[in-house]
Design a protein around this motif. Structure first.
Motif, PDB file in Angstrom:
ATOM      1  N   GLY A  40       0.799  -1.218   0.000  1.00 39.49           N
ATOM      2  CA  GLY A  40       0.000   0.000   0.000  1.00 39.49           C
ATOM      3  C   GLY A  40       0.832   1.269   0.000  1.00 39.49           C
ATOM      4  N   SER A  41       2.054   1.203  -0.543  1.00 39.25           N
ATOM      5  CA  SER A  41       2.993   2.319  -0.423  1.00 39.25           C
ATOM      6  C   SER A  41       2.632   3.508  -1.299  1.00 39.25           C
ATOM      7  N   GLU A  42       1.631   3.371  -2.184  1.00 41.66           N
ATOM      8  CA  GLU A  42       1.251   4.478  -3.048  1.00 41.66           C
ATOM      9  C   GLU A  42       0.278   5.439  -2.361  1.00 41.66           C
ATOM     10  N   THR A  43      -0.238   5.066  -1.191  1.00 39.42           N
ATOM     11  CA  THR A  43      -1.185   5.911  -0.473  1.00 39.42           C
ATOM     12  C   THR A  43      -0.475   7.108   0.145  1.00 39.42           C
ATOM     13  N   SER A  44      -1.024   8.314  -0.061  1.00 38.03           N
ATOM     14  CA  SER A  44      -0.423   9.536   0.480  1.00 38.03           C
ATOM     15  C   SER A  44      -0.933   9.824   1.882  1.00 38.03           C
ATOM     16  N   PHE A  45      -0.099  10.489   2.668  1.00 39.28           N
ATOM     17  CA  PHE A  45      -0.495  10.897   4.022  1.00 39.28           C
ATOM     18  C   PHE A  45       0.179  12.218   4.362  1.00 39.28           C
ATOM     19  N   ASP A  46      -0.184  12.798   5.472  1.00 34.76           N
ATOM     20  CA  ASP A  46       0.322  14.096   5.889  1.00 34.76           C
ATOM     21  C   ASP A  46       1.846  14.086   5.996  1.00 34.76           C
ATOM     22  N   ALA A  47       2.489  15.043   5.327  1.00 37.27           N
ATOM     23  CA  ALA A  47       3.957  15.066   5.251  1.00 37.27           C
ATOM     24  C   ALA A  47       4.603  15.926   6.329  1.00 37.27           C
ATOM     25  N   GLN A  48       3.840  16.425   7.275  1.00 43.50           N
ATOM     26  CA  GLN A  48       4.371  17.381   8.248  1.00 43.50           C
ATOM     27  C   GLN A  48       5.599  16.869   8.983  1.00 43.50           C
ATOM     28  N   GLU A  49       5.563  15.623   9.416  1.00 43.20           N
ATOM     29  CA  GLU A  49       6.667  15.108  10.237  1.00 43.20           C
ATOM     30  C   GLU A  49       7.944  14.911   9.425  1.00 43.20           C
ATOM     31  N   ILE A  50       7.806  14.319   8.243  1.00 44.62           N
ATOM     32  CA  ILE A  50       9.012  14.102   7.440  1.00 44.62           C
ATOM     33  C   ILE A  50       9.550  15.419   6.916  1.00 44.62           C
ATOM     34  N   GLN A  51       8.702  16.428   6.772  1.00 50.77           N
ATOM     35  CA  GLN A  51       9.183  17.742   6.347  1.00 50.77           C
ATOM     36  C   GLN A  51      10.134  18.336   7.381  1.00 50.77           C
ATOM     37  N   LYS A  52       9.892  18.076   8.652  1.00 48.21           N
ATOM     38  CA  LYS A  52      10.818  18.574   9.680  1.00 48.21           C
ATOM     39  C   LYS A  52      12.210  18.000   9.478  1.00 48.21           C
ATOM     40  N   LEU A  53      12.289  16.724   9.219  1.00 46.73           N
ATOM     41  CA  LEU A  53      13.589  16.098   8.980  1.00 46.73           C
ATOM     42  C   LEU A  53      14.225  16.645   7.709  1.00 46.73           C
ATOM     43  N   ALA A  54      13.423  16.806   6.655  1.00 46.50           N
ATOM     44  CA  ALA A  54      13.955  17.315   5.396  1.00 46.50           C
ATOM     45  C   ALA A  54      14.488  18.740   5.556  1.00 46.50           C
ATOM     46  N   ILE A  55      13.776  19.579   6.299  1.00 44.43           N
ATOM     47  CA  ILE A  55      14.233  20.949   6.553  1.00 44.43           C
ATOM     48  C   ILE A  55      15.542  20.920   7.334  1.00 44.43           C
ATOM     49  N   ALA A  56      15.599  20.091   8.364  1.00 46.68           N
ATOM     50  CA  ALA A  56      16.823  19.985   9.163  1.00 46.68           C
ATOM     51  C   ALA A  56      17.995  19.546   8.298  1.00 46.68           C
ATOM     52  N   MET A  57      17.768  18.583   7.419  1.00 45.51           N
ATOM     53  CA  MET A  57      18.840  18.102   6.556  1.00 45.51           C
ATOM     54  C   MET A  57      19.311  19.198   5.597  1.00 45.51           C
ATOM     55  N   ALA A  58      18.367  19.977   5.057  1.00 40.98           N
ATOM     56  CA  ALA A  58      18.737  21.057   4.143  1.00 40.98           C
ATOM     57  C   ALA A  58      19.537  22.136   4.869  1.00 40.98           C
ATOM     58  N   VAL A  59      19.116  22.486   6.078  1.00 39.80           N
ATOM     59  CA  VAL A  59      19.844  23.493   6.857  1.00 39.80           C
ATOM     60  C   VAL A  59      21.253  23.004   7.178  1.00 39.80           C
ATOM     61  N   LEU A  60      21.374  21.755   7.569  1.00 40.96           N
ATOM     62  CA  LEU A  60      22.689  21.214   7.917  1.00 40.96           C
ATOM     63  C   LEU A  60      23.589  21.071   6.688  1.00 40.96           C
ATOM     64  N   ARG A  61      23.002  20.760   5.542  1.00 41.06           N
ATOM     65  CA  ARG A  61      23.811  20.714   4.314  1.00 41.06           C
ATOM     66  C   ARG A  61      24.338  22.114   3.992  1.00 41.06           C
ATOM     67  N   SER A  62      23.483  23.119   4.192  1.00 41.88           N
ATOM     68  CA  SER A  62      23.909  24.496   3.972  1.00 41.88           C
ATOM     69  C   SER A  62      25.017  24.873   4.944  1.00 41.88           C
ATOM     70  N   ALA A  63      24.917  24.390   6.182  1.00 43.76           N
ATOM     71  CA  ALA A  63      25.977  24.642   7.165  1.00 43.76           C
ATOM     72  C   ALA A  63      27.265  23.926   6.774  1.00 43.76           C
ATOM     73  N   ASP A  64      27.139  22.704   6.264  1.00 50.68           N
ATOM     74  CA  ASP A  64      28.324  21.961   5.822  1.00 50.68           C
ATOM     75  C   ASP A  64      29.067  22.696   4.711  1.00 50.68           C
ATOM     76  N   SER A  65      28.319  23.424   3.871  1.00 46.84           N
ATOM     77  CA  SER A  65      28.934  24.141   2.748  1.00 46.84           C
ATOM     78  C   SER A  65      29.391  25.541   3.149  1.00 46.84           C
ATOM     79  N   GLY A  66      29.146  25.933   4.407  1.00 46.71           N
ATOM     80  CA  GLY A  66      29.617  27.221   4.892  1.00 46.71           C
ATOM     81  C   GLY A  66      28.679  28.382   4.665  1.00 46.71           C
ATOM     82  N   VAL A  67      27.477  28.120   4.152  1.00 43.59           N
ATOM     83  CA  VAL A  67      26.521  29.207   3.898  1.00 43.59           C
ATOM     84  C   VAL A  67      25.815  29.625   5.179  1.00 43.59           C
ATOM     85  N   ILE A  68      25.448  28.666   6.005  1.00 44.59           N
ATOM     86  CA  ILE A  68      24.768  28.934   7.275  1.00 44.59           C
ATOM     87  C   ILE A  68      25.712  28.606   8.420  1.00 44.59           C
TER      88      ILE A  68
END
Length: 255
Positions: A40-68
């Protein structure tokens, strides 16, 4: 084939649950990502929780590159007492305490950057951040990016996982409090206690995202959702499926 046996057994377990407790499941073997189980992996659900992880990963990648600079004061969030938290403090507030203002502030820190470059190709981050819904397959891709690629530095990867563990200890865990009693099992988990499911109005939905390391050194990403209206039913179903999965995987050496 053993992986087909595991899938079949899990489908039988899921089918035996309450008809009002539909479980969707994706499992990936991080050491061999071609080994995957999807129900049943094609069923969509609220992305709020995984978005927190994705945002954190993007911020940390930016920090790794010296931007943040993680130690720099936030330009967008002021806490009571006119306290200006650091970027790292905002990450902690978002992942551990589910603070919405921290989430919004971190998103603003990313404005002006080349998001296509920052989020990367084939990471799953762009997909979960571009929509309010996600599938278990999309969520598992983000976990795979975190745990098995060089998207983040080792230091940043450890930092985000440590914050996830703190959030787990703060009460988000659906599996760890029970399944951690199994000898040799290690679980790092993010869970969403409620949400809504695609096309069904305000139907409650519960989800659990976990990295499960089994006693025989299998390293799995497990993503489950339930459309049960009862949180305890959802918790019970997740534990039933997780126990069956762990038992099956530990007895199938080829997985």
């Amino acid at each position: 084939m053993p992986i087909e046996e595991i899938r079949s057994n899990l489908e039988t377990t899921i089918a035996g649950l309450s008809e009002n407790n539909q479980i969707n499941l994706t499992v990936i073997d991080l050491d061999n990502v071609s080994n995957r189980i999807e129900v049943g992996s094609e069923t969509s659900f609220d992305a709020q929780e995984i978005q927190k992880l994705a945002i954190a990963m993007a911020v940390l990648r930016s920090a790794d590159s010296g931007v943040i600079d993680l130690e720099a004061e936030s330009r967008f969030v002021v806490l009571p007492g006119d306290y200006k938290p650091s970027i790292e403090h905002l990450l902690n507030l978002m992942l551990v305490q589910n603070d919405a203002s921290a989430r919004d502030g971190l998103l603003k820190e990313l404005v002006g950057q080349d998001l296509d470059l920052l989020l990367g190709a084939d990471t799953g981050l762009k997909e979960v951040l571009s929509d309010n819904e996600a599938t278990t397959t999309e969520v598992s891709k983000v976990y795979q990016t975190l745990l098995r690629t060089n998207y983040l530095s080792d230091e940043s990867c450890e930092l985000v996982q440590e914050m996830m563990k703190k959030g787990q200890n703060a009460g988000v865990a659906l599996l760890s409090d029970d399944l951690a009693l199994i000898p040799g099992l290690e679980i790092v988990e993010m869970s969403q206690q409620g949400g809504w499911s695609s096309g069904s109005g305000n139907t409650p939905q519960y989800s659990s995202y976990a990295n499960i390391h089994t006693a025989d050194d299998k390293d799995l990403v497990v993503v489950m959702t339930s459309d049960s209206a009862n949180s305890e039913d959802a918790r019970s179903a997740f534990k039933t499926v997780a126990r069956e999965l762990i038992q099956q995987v530990d007895t199938k050496a080829e997985f």
